[in-house]
Design an enzyme around this catalytic site. Structure first.
Site, PDB file in Angstrom:
ATOM      1  N   HIS A  18       0.832  -1.205   0.000  1.00  0.00           N
ATOM      2  CA  HIS A  18       0.000   0.000   0.000  1.00  0.00           C
ATOM      3  C   HIS A  18       0.876   1.268   0.000  1.00  0.00           C
ATOM      4  O   HIS A  18       1.257   1.788   1.038  1.00  0.00           O
ATOM      5  CB  HIS A  18      -0.901  -0.042   1.245  1.00  0.00           C
ATOM      6  CG  HIS A  18      -1.996   0.966   1.236  1.00  0.00           C
ATOM      7  ND1 HIS A  18      -3.198   0.761   1.877  1.00  0.00           N
ATOM      8  CD2 HIS A  18      -2.098   2.207   0.685  1.00  0.00           C
ATOM      9  CE1 HIS A  18      -3.976   1.814   1.727  1.00  0.00           C
ATOM     10  NE2 HIS A  18      -3.329   2.711   1.002  1.00  0.00           N
ATOM     11  N   ARG A  22       1.619   8.791  -6.462  1.00  0.00           N
ATOM     12  CA  ARG A  22       1.082  10.055  -7.009  1.00  0.00           C
ATOM     13  C   ARG A  22       1.370  10.289  -8.481  1.00  0.00           C
ATOM     14  O   ARG A  22       1.120  11.391  -8.984  1.00  0.00           O
ATOM     15  CB  ARG A  22       1.583  11.266  -6.204  1.00  0.00           C
ATOM     16  CG  ARG A  22       1.312  11.203  -4.713  1.00  0.00           C
ATOM     17  CD  ARG A  22      -0.170  11.183  -4.385  1.00  0.00           C
ATOM     18  NE  ARG A  22      -0.410  11.375  -2.964  1.00  0.00           N
ATOM     19  CZ  ARG A  22      -1.361  10.731  -2.288  1.00  0.00           C
ATOM     20  NH1 ARG A  22      -2.160   9.885  -2.890  1.00  0.00           N
ATOM     21  NH2 ARG A  22      -1.531  10.955  -1.003  1.00  0.00           N
ATOM     22  N   ASN A  52      -5.345   5.565  -6.840  1.00  0.00           N
ATOM     23  CA  ASN A  52      -6.062   6.849  -6.809  1.00  0.00           C
ATOM     24  C   ASN A  52      -5.222   7.994  -7.368  1.00  0.00           C
ATOM     25  O   ASN A  52      -5.026   9.020  -6.728  1.00  0.00           O
ATOM     26  CB  ASN A  52      -6.555   7.170  -5.387  1.00  0.00           C
ATOM     27  CG  ASN A  52      -5.429   7.339  -4.391  1.00  0.00           C
ATOM     28  OD1 ASN A  52      -4.318   6.857  -4.593  1.00  0.00           O
ATOM     29  ND2 ASN A  52      -5.704   8.031  -3.294  1.00  0.00           N
ATOM     30  N   HIS A 139     -10.601  -0.506   1.022  1.00  0.00           N
ATOM     31  CA  HIS A 139     -10.249   0.534   1.995  1.00  0.00           C
ATOM     32  C   HIS A 139     -11.200   0.580   3.186  1.00  0.00           C
ATOM     33  O   HIS A 139     -10.887   1.224   4.189  1.00  0.00           O
ATOM     34  CB  HIS A 139     -10.155   1.903   1.314  1.00  0.00           C
ATOM     35  CG  HIS A 139      -8.938   2.038   0.473  1.00  0.00           C
ATOM     36  ND1 HIS A 139      -7.890   2.858   0.796  1.00  0.00           N
ATOM     37  CD2 HIS A 139      -8.576   1.412  -0.673  1.00  0.00           C
ATOM     38  CE1 HIS A 139      -6.942   2.746  -0.107  1.00  0.00           C
ATOM     39  NE2 HIS A 139      -7.340   1.870  -1.019  1.00  0.00           N
ATOM     40  N   ASN A 238      -6.662   8.797   7.031  1.00  0.00           N
ATOM     41  CA  ASN A 238      -7.780   7.844   6.949  1.00  0.00           C
ATOM     42  C   ASN A 238      -7.245   6.428   6.968  1.00  0.00           C
ATOM     43  O   ASN A 238      -6.364   6.118   6.167  1.00  0.00           O
ATOM     44  CB  ASN A 238      -8.572   8.044   5.656  1.00  0.00           C
ATOM     45  CG  ASN A 238      -9.436   9.281   5.700  1.00  0.00           C
ATOM     46  OD1 ASN A 238      -9.700   9.843   6.752  1.00  0.00           O
ATOM     47  ND2 ASN A 238      -9.847   9.724   4.526  1.00  0.00           N
ATOM     48  N   ASP A 265       0.873   2.592   3.666  1.00  0.00           N
ATOM     49  CA  ASP A 265      -0.056   3.641   3.241  1.00  0.00           C
ATOM     50  C   ASP A 265       0.680   4.978   3.101  1.00  0.00           C
ATOM     51  O   ASP A 265       0.145   6.034   3.435  1.00  0.00           O
ATOM     52  CB  ASP A 265      -1.251   3.765   4.209  1.00  0.00           C
ATOM     53  CG  ASP A 265      -2.396   4.587   3.605  1.00  0.00           C
ATOM     54  OD1 ASP A 265      -2.325   4.921   2.403  1.00  0.00           O
ATOM     55  OD2 ASP A 265      -3.351   4.905   4.345  1.00  0.00           O
ATOM     56  N   HIS A 269       1.744  14.385   0.602  1.00  0.00           N
ATOM     57  CA  HIS A 269       0.875  15.537   0.321  1.00  0.00           C
ATOM     58  C   HIS A 269       1.703  16.812   0.343  1.00  0.00           C
ATOM     59  O   HIS A 269       2.708  16.903   1.048  1.00  0.00           O
ATOM     60  CB  HIS A 269      -0.233  15.655   1.375  1.00  0.00           C
ATOM     61  CG  HIS A 269      -1.307  14.622   1.230  1.00  0.00           C
ATOM     62  ND1 HIS A 269      -2.150  14.552   0.149  1.00  0.00           N
ATOM     63  CD2 HIS A 269      -1.678  13.608   2.044  1.00  0.00           C
ATOM     64  CE1 HIS A 269      -3.005  13.549   0.297  1.00  0.00           C
ATOM     65  NE2 HIS A 269      -2.734  12.948   1.445  1.00  0.00           N
ATOM     66  N   GLY A 284      -3.400  11.653   5.249  1.00  0.00           N
ATOM     67  CA  GLY A 284      -2.294  10.827   4.773  1.00  0.00           C
ATOM     68  C   GLY A 284      -0.955  11.250   5.338  1.00  0.00           C
ATOM     69  O   GLY A 284      -0.750  12.418   5.667  1.00  0.00           O
TER      70      GLY A 284
HETATM   71  C1  NCD Z   1      -4.706   8.142   1.145  1.00  0.00           C
HETATM   72  C2  NCD Z   1      -4.205   9.123   0.106  1.00  0.00           C
HETATM   73  O1  NCD Z   1      -3.702  10.194   0.499  1.00  0.00           O
HETATM   74  O2  NCD Z   1      -4.230   8.842  -1.080  1.00  0.00           O
HETATM   75  N1  NCD Z   1      -4.929   8.859   2.349  1.00  0.00           N
HETATM   76  C3  NCD Z   1      -5.036   8.353   3.599  1.00  0.00           C
HETATM   77  O3  NCD Z   1      -5.293   9.110   4.527  1.00  0.00           O
HETATM   78  N2  NCD Z   1      -4.844   7.071   3.840  1.00  0.00           N
HETATM   79  C4  NCD Z   1      -5.924   7.456   0.630  1.00  0.00           C
HETATM   80  C5  NCD Z   1      -6.297   6.187   1.348  1.00  0.00           C
HETATM   81  O4  NCD Z   1      -5.508   5.242   1.456  1.00  0.00           O
HETATM   82  O5  NCD Z   1      -7.450   6.063   1.797  1.00  0.00           O
HETATM   83 ZN    ZN Z   2      -3.809   4.647   1.008  1.00  0.00          ZN
HETATM   84 ZN    ZN Z   3      -7.667   4.134   2.365  1.00  0.00          ZN
END
Ligand code: NCD
Ligand code: ZN
Ligand code: ZN
Ligand code: ZN
Length: 396
Positions: A18, A22, A52, A139, A238, A265, A269, A284
C-alpha cells in the site's frame, strides 16, 4: 562487491502492499522516481502503487505506464494497483482482465472507496476478481457514516469536535465484504485496519474459512488519538488515529498473525495541504522510510515479534498475499536475491526534509527512532546504501 554485515540483521527485501506514488497527476508531491528512492532507503524491494492517481489507474494505459517507470528507475519493483471501478463515479467495473494481462501484470485492485456505495457492485467485483485470480484490496471506509456531526470516536476527538470516520464506518464494510467474498468464492484484503473490532472480525472470518487478509500501518501501531490535541493537520489520516485500546489490539493482532502484514499507506501531500489546521488538511502520512523503525519500536522492543516475525510481516506474508513468486521466499544458492541489511542498534532522528520523498509530511518529525536500513539489494544489485540510492537512470 563485499558488504560487511557484522552485527547487523539480514532480512528478505520488504514488500509494501500500500504505497501512493502520485504518478500520474500529482508529480509535485511524489513520483515513481522519488517514491522508489524512499522505498529503497526504507528496505523495500517491491511496492504496490495505489490506484487513486489522476487519471485514476482504471486502464492498462495507466497501469503499464506506472510499471514501466518503475522498471526504468530500477530501485524497487513497482507493481501497479488497478482500480476496481472506472473513474471517479465508480458505477461501473473497470477492465480488470485487460490490466491483469498487460505488461504491468496487475495482481491487486483497489476499491478506493467506490464499491462501498454499492454492495452488489462489490459482489460482482469480487466474482470478477476470483475468475481472474487477482486480489481486491478494500479501503473499508463507508463514507455515508462519516457525514454531519459524527466524530472521530473516543473522548479526545469528541471533545475537540473533530469529524471523521467512526469505527462502524470501517467495521461494517469489513464484515460485509468478508461475507461477500465468501459467497463470491473470492479473496479480499483489508487495507489499513485501525480498530480492535476489525481485528476481531478478521479473526472470525478466517475461522469461518473465508479467504481474508489484512494489513496495519506503522502509524496505527504507534500513534493514538492523543496526537489530535494539537489540531495539527499532520496527524490527519484515513482511517483516523484511534484510541490506545485499538493500538494495543492491532499490535496483538499482528503478533498472533490475525493481521497478516505491515503496509505503509505512504501518502505524500503538498506542504499547504498538511501544514495547516486539522480540518483543512488532506488525510495521509509518509511511511516508507520510517516503517521498519516503527515496527522495531512497537513490536520488536516490547517482545511482540522477533526478527523472524519481522521478515514475515514485512516481506513473506505480503508477497504471499499478492502472489509474488520472486519475493519473500527462501533463495537458492547462487540466485540473485532481494535482501535488506538492518543495523538494529543505531538510532536516528527523523527530519522530513532529509527523506527522499518530494513531500515532507511525516508525523515523526524530530522523533528519535531505533534501527536503520543500511543496505538494500534488488536481484543482487545494491539499490540503497547508507541513505544513498543507485537508480538505473541517472536523471534523479
Ligand atoms: C490516502 C491518500 O492520500 O491517497 N490517504 C489516507 O489518509 N490514507 C488514501 C487512502 O488510502 O485512503
Ligand atoms: Zn492509502
Ligand atoms: Zn484508504
Ligand atoms: Zn511541512
Amino acid at each position: 562487491e563485499v558488504v560487511d554485515g557484522k552485527g547487523q540483521i539480514l532480512l528478505p527485501g520488504f514488500v509494501d502492499l500500500h504505497t501512493h506514488l502520485r504518478e500520474p497527476g500529482r508529480e509535485d508531491t511524489e513520483t515513481v522516481d522519488s517514491g522508489s528512492a524512499a522505498a529503497a532507503r526504507g528496505g523495500y524491494t517491491a511496492v504496490f502503487a495505489m490506484a487513486n492517481t489522476d487519471p485514476v489507474a482504471d486502464s492498462v494505459v495507466v497501469t503499464d505506464h506506472v510499471w514501466r517507470r518503475g522498471r526504468e528507475v530500477g530501485l524497487v519493483d513497482v507493481h501497479p494497483v488497478g482500480a476496481v471501478t472506472v473513474g471517479l463515479e465508480g458505477r461501473q467495473l473497470a477492465e480488470m482482465g485487460t490490466m491483469a494481462a498487460g505488461v504491468g501484470r496487475v495482481k491487486m485492485f483497489s476499491d478506493d472507496g467506490k464499491c462501498v456505495h454499492d454492495p452488489l457492485l462489490m459482489r460482482r467485483a469480487l466474482e470478477y476478481s476470483a475468475s481472474l485470480g487477482v486480489l481486491i484490496a478494500q479501503h473499508a471506509e463507508e463514507p455515508r457514516l462519516t457525514v454531519g456531526a459524527v466524530a472521530h470516536e473516543g473522548p479526545t476527538a469528541a471533545r475537540l469536535g473533530l469529524t471523521g470516520w467512526p469505527r462502524a464506518a470501517e467495521e461494517s464494510v469489513v464484515a460485509r465484504d468478508a461475507l461477500l467474498a465468501r459467497d463470491a468464492g473470492a479473496r479480499v484484503h483489508i487495507c489499513h485496519a485501525s480498530t480492535a473490532g476489525t481485528v476481531e472480525l478478521v479473526r472470525w472470518a478466517r475461522s469461518q474459512g473465508i479467504s481474508i487478509s489484512a494489513e496495519v500501518t506503522p502509524h496505527h501501531l504507534l500513534l493514538d488519538d492523543s496526537r489530535l490535541e494539537s489540531y495539527d493537520g499532520i496527524n490527519r489520516v484515513n482511517p483516523p488515529l484511534r484510541e490506545k485500546s485499538d493500538v494495543e489490539a492491532l499490535r496483538r493482532g499482528l503478533a498472533d498473525g490475525t493481521i497478516d502484514c505491515v503496509a505503509t499507506d505512504h501518502a505524500p501531500h503538498a506542504e499547504q495541504d498538511k501544514c495547516c489546521e486539522f480540518s483543512q488538511a488532506r488525510p495521509g502520512m509518509l511511511g516508507l522510510e520510517t516503517a521498519l523503525s516503527i515496527v522495531i519500536e512497537t513490536m520488536v522492543r516490547p517482545g511482540l515479534l522477533d526478527w523472524r516475525g519481522v521478515a514475515k510481516v514485512m516481506s513473506e506474508r505480503p508477497a504471499e498475499i499478492v502472489g509474488l513468486d520472486d519475493q519473500g521466499r527462501p533463495i537458492e544458492v547462487g540466485e540473485p536475491a532481494n535482501l535488506v541489511l538492518v543495523d538494529p542498534d543505531t538510532e536516528w532522528t527523523v527530519r522530513g526534509r532529509e527523506l527522499a520523498s518530494i513531500s515532507h509530511n511525516t508525523p515523526y518529525e524530530d522523533m528519535t527512532l531505533p534501527g536503520k536500513v543500511t543496505t538494500t539489494v534488488l536481484r543482487g544489485r545494491i539499490t540503497a546504501r547508507d541513505g544513498e540510492v543507485f537508480p538505473l537512470t541517472g536523471e534523479r
